[in-house]
Design a protein around this motif. Sequence first.
Motif, PDB file in Angstrom:
ATOM      1  N   LYS A  15     -14.638  -3.095   1.465  1.00 27.99           N
ATOM      2  CA  LYS A  15     -15.851  -3.083   2.273  1.00 27.99           C
ATOM      3  C   LYS A  15     -15.715  -4.060   3.458  1.00 27.99           C
ATOM      4  N   MET A  16     -15.165  -5.233   3.166  1.00 24.45           N
ATOM      5  CA  MET A  16     -14.987  -6.233   4.225  1.00 24.45           C
ATOM      6  C   MET A  16     -13.902  -5.797   5.209  1.00 24.45           C
ATOM      7  N   LEU A  17     -12.826  -5.206   4.719  1.00 24.46           N
ATOM      8  CA  LEU A  17     -11.758  -4.750   5.604  1.00 24.46           C
ATOM      9  C   LEU A  17     -12.223  -3.597   6.485  1.00 24.46           C
ATOM     10  N   GLY A  29      -6.385  -6.683   8.471  1.00 23.65           N
ATOM     11  CA  GLY A  29      -5.665  -6.250   7.278  1.00 23.65           C
ATOM     12  C   GLY A  29      -5.604  -7.297   6.193  1.00 23.65           C
ATOM     13  N   CYS A  30      -5.743  -8.539   6.546  1.00 29.69           N
ATOM     14  CA  CYS A  30      -5.675  -9.637   5.591  1.00 29.69           C
ATOM     15  C   CYS A  30      -7.110 -10.009   5.202  1.00 29.69           C
ATOM     16  N   PHE A  31      -7.451  -9.917   3.907  1.00 26.50           N
ATOM     17  CA  PHE A  31      -8.844 -10.067   3.490  1.00 26.50           C
ATOM     18  C   PHE A  31      -9.430 -11.403   3.913  1.00 26.50           C
ATOM     19  N   LYS A  32      -8.689 -12.481   3.713  1.00 26.58           N
ATOM     20  CA  LYS A  32      -9.239 -13.812   3.997  1.00 26.58           C
ATOM     21  C   LYS A  32      -9.601 -13.941   5.475  1.00 26.58           C
ATOM     22  N   LEU A  33      -8.698 -13.524   6.352  1.00 30.73           N
ATOM     23  CA  LEU A  33      -8.963 -13.614   7.789  1.00 30.73           C
ATOM     24  C   LEU A  33     -10.041 -12.627   8.213  1.00 30.73           C
ATOM     25  N   ALA A  34     -10.033 -11.444   7.594  1.00 30.40           N
ATOM     26  CA  ALA A  34     -11.049 -10.445   7.925  1.00 30.40           C
ATOM     27  C   ALA A  34     -12.435 -10.956   7.551  1.00 30.40           C
ATOM     28  N   LYS A  35     -12.551 -11.579   6.401  1.00 35.05           N
ATOM     29  CA  LYS A  35     -13.837 -12.106   5.937  1.00 35.05           C
ATOM     30  C   LYS A  35     -14.343 -13.191   6.875  1.00 35.05           C
ATOM     31  N   LEU A  36     -13.459 -14.094   7.261  1.00 38.08           N
ATOM     32  CA  LEU A  36     -13.858 -15.156   8.193  1.00 38.08           C
ATOM     33  C   LEU A  36     -14.319 -14.571   9.522  1.00 38.08           C
ATOM     34  N   SER A  37     -13.587 -13.594  10.027  1.00 38.82           N
ATOM     35  CA  SER A  37     -13.903 -13.012  11.325  1.00 38.82           C
ATOM     36  C   SER A  37     -15.214 -12.233  11.294  1.00 38.82           C
ATOM     37  N   VAL A  38     -15.422 -11.473  10.235  1.00 40.63           N
ATOM     38  CA  VAL A  38     -16.650 -10.682  10.132  1.00 40.63           C
ATOM     39  C   VAL A  38     -17.860 -11.602   9.996  1.00 40.63           C
ATOM     40  N   GLU A  39     -17.741 -12.635   9.171  1.00 45.81           N
ATOM     41  CA  GLU A  39     -18.868 -13.560   9.011  1.00 45.81           C
ATOM     42  C   GLU A  39     -19.152 -14.316  10.303  1.00 45.81           C
ATOM     43  N   HIS A  40     -18.100 -14.648  11.038  1.00 43.51           N
ATOM     44  CA  HIS A  40     -18.272 -15.293  12.344  1.00 43.51           C
ATOM     45  C   HIS A  40     -19.006 -14.345  13.296  1.00 43.51           C
ATOM     46  N   GLY A  41     -18.609 -13.078  13.265  1.00 46.13           N
ATOM     47  CA  GLY A  41     -19.283 -12.089  14.094  1.00 46.13           C
ATOM     48  C   GLY A  41     -20.749 -11.928  13.728  1.00 46.13           C
ATOM     49  N   TRP A  42     -21.058 -11.992  12.433  1.00 43.74           N
ATOM     50  CA  TRP A  42     -22.455 -11.900  12.004  1.00 43.74           C
ATOM     51  C   TRP A  42     -23.266 -13.065  12.533  1.00 43.74           C
ATOM     52  N   ARG A  43     -22.653 -14.264  12.545  1.00 43.24           N
ATOM     53  CA  ARG A  43     -23.373 -15.432  13.077  1.00 43.24           C
ATOM     54  C   ARG A  43     -23.655 -15.251  14.562  1.00 43.24           C
ATOM     55  N   TYR A  44     -22.654 -14.758  15.323  1.00 40.22           N
ATOM     56  CA  TYR A  44     -22.877 -14.490  16.750  1.00 40.22           C
ATOM     57  C   TYR A  44     -23.962 -13.443  16.944  1.00 40.22           C
ATOM     58  N   ALA A  45     -23.939 -12.386  16.134  1.00 46.89           N
ATOM     59  CA  ALA A  45     -24.916 -11.307  16.281  1.00 46.89           C
ATOM     60  C   ALA A  45     -26.326 -11.815  16.017  1.00 46.89           C
ATOM     61  N   TYR A  46     -26.480 -12.637  14.983  1.00 49.17           N
ATOM     62  CA  TYR A  46     -27.799 -13.188  14.655  1.00 49.17           C
ATOM     63  C   TYR A  46     -28.302 -14.072  15.795  1.00 49.17           C
ATOM     64  N   ARG A  47     -27.432 -14.927  16.283  1.00 48.22           N
ATOM     65  CA  ARG A  47     -27.812 -15.840  17.373  1.00 48.22           C
ATOM     66  C   ARG A  47     -28.165 -15.066  18.642  1.00 48.22           C
ATOM     67  N   ASP A  48     -27.353 -14.064  18.961  1.00 48.21           N
ATOM     68  CA  ASP A  48     -27.527 -13.377  20.238  1.00 48.21           C
ATOM     69  C   ASP A  48     -28.672 -12.373  20.218  1.00 48.21           C
ATOM     70  N   ARG A  49     -29.124 -11.959  19.026  1.00 46.93           N
ATOM     71  CA  ARG A  49     -30.346 -11.149  18.993  1.00 46.93           C
ATOM     72  C   ARG A  49     -31.524 -11.969  19.487  1.00 46.93           C
ATOM     73  N   LYS A  50     -31.519 -13.265  19.220  1.00 50.84           N
ATOM     74  CA  LYS A  50     -32.580 -14.141  19.728  1.00 50.84           C
ATOM     75  C   LYS A  50     -32.367 -14.436  21.217  1.00 50.84           C
ATOM     76  N   ALA A  51     -31.117 -14.661  21.592  1.00 52.85           N
ATOM     77  CA  ALA A  51     -30.811 -15.025  22.983  1.00 52.85           C
ATOM     78  C   ALA A  51     -31.101 -13.873  23.933  1.00 52.85           C
ATOM     79  N   LYS A  52     -30.964 -12.632  23.450  1.00 54.25           N
ATOM     80  CA  LYS A  52     -31.213 -11.473  24.305  1.00 54.25           C
ATOM     81  C   LYS A  52     -32.656 -11.467  24.796  1.00 54.25           C
TER      82      LYS A  52
END
Length: 118
Positions: A15-17, A29-52
């Motif tokens: 699911k994360m990949l 392709g690497c679960f650990k890096l994919a998880k970090l990147s996706v969670e980082h993206g979620w933080r940006y998305a949450y922040r930028d929904r307010k900034a928009k």
Amino acid sequence: MRVKRGVVRRRRHNKMLKLASGYRGRRNGCFKLAKLSVEHGWRYAYRDRKAKKRDFRSLWIMRINAAARLCGLSYSQFMHGLTLANIELDRKALAEVAATDATGFSAIADRVKSALAA
């Protein structure tokens, strides 16, 4: 009792990949890096929904200010005159009128000027 998470872990990883597909390098392709990147993206998305919302409000204010100055008013004078003239248009609608209909905005500005003078 020992718990082996074969199917559960595989589903969670897949699911994360899947969410990380399209990322570059080992991030997709690497679960650990994919998880970090996706969670980082979620933080940006949450922040930028307010900034928009802030960004659009400042854009509307800039457009209203530019149109009001063409009519000989500052932004604050124009907004104060709107309340005095009992014109209940929000900034989004005013910015749309300012950008598309110059004569309509000048008519509103004339009513604002008369309300400020009175």
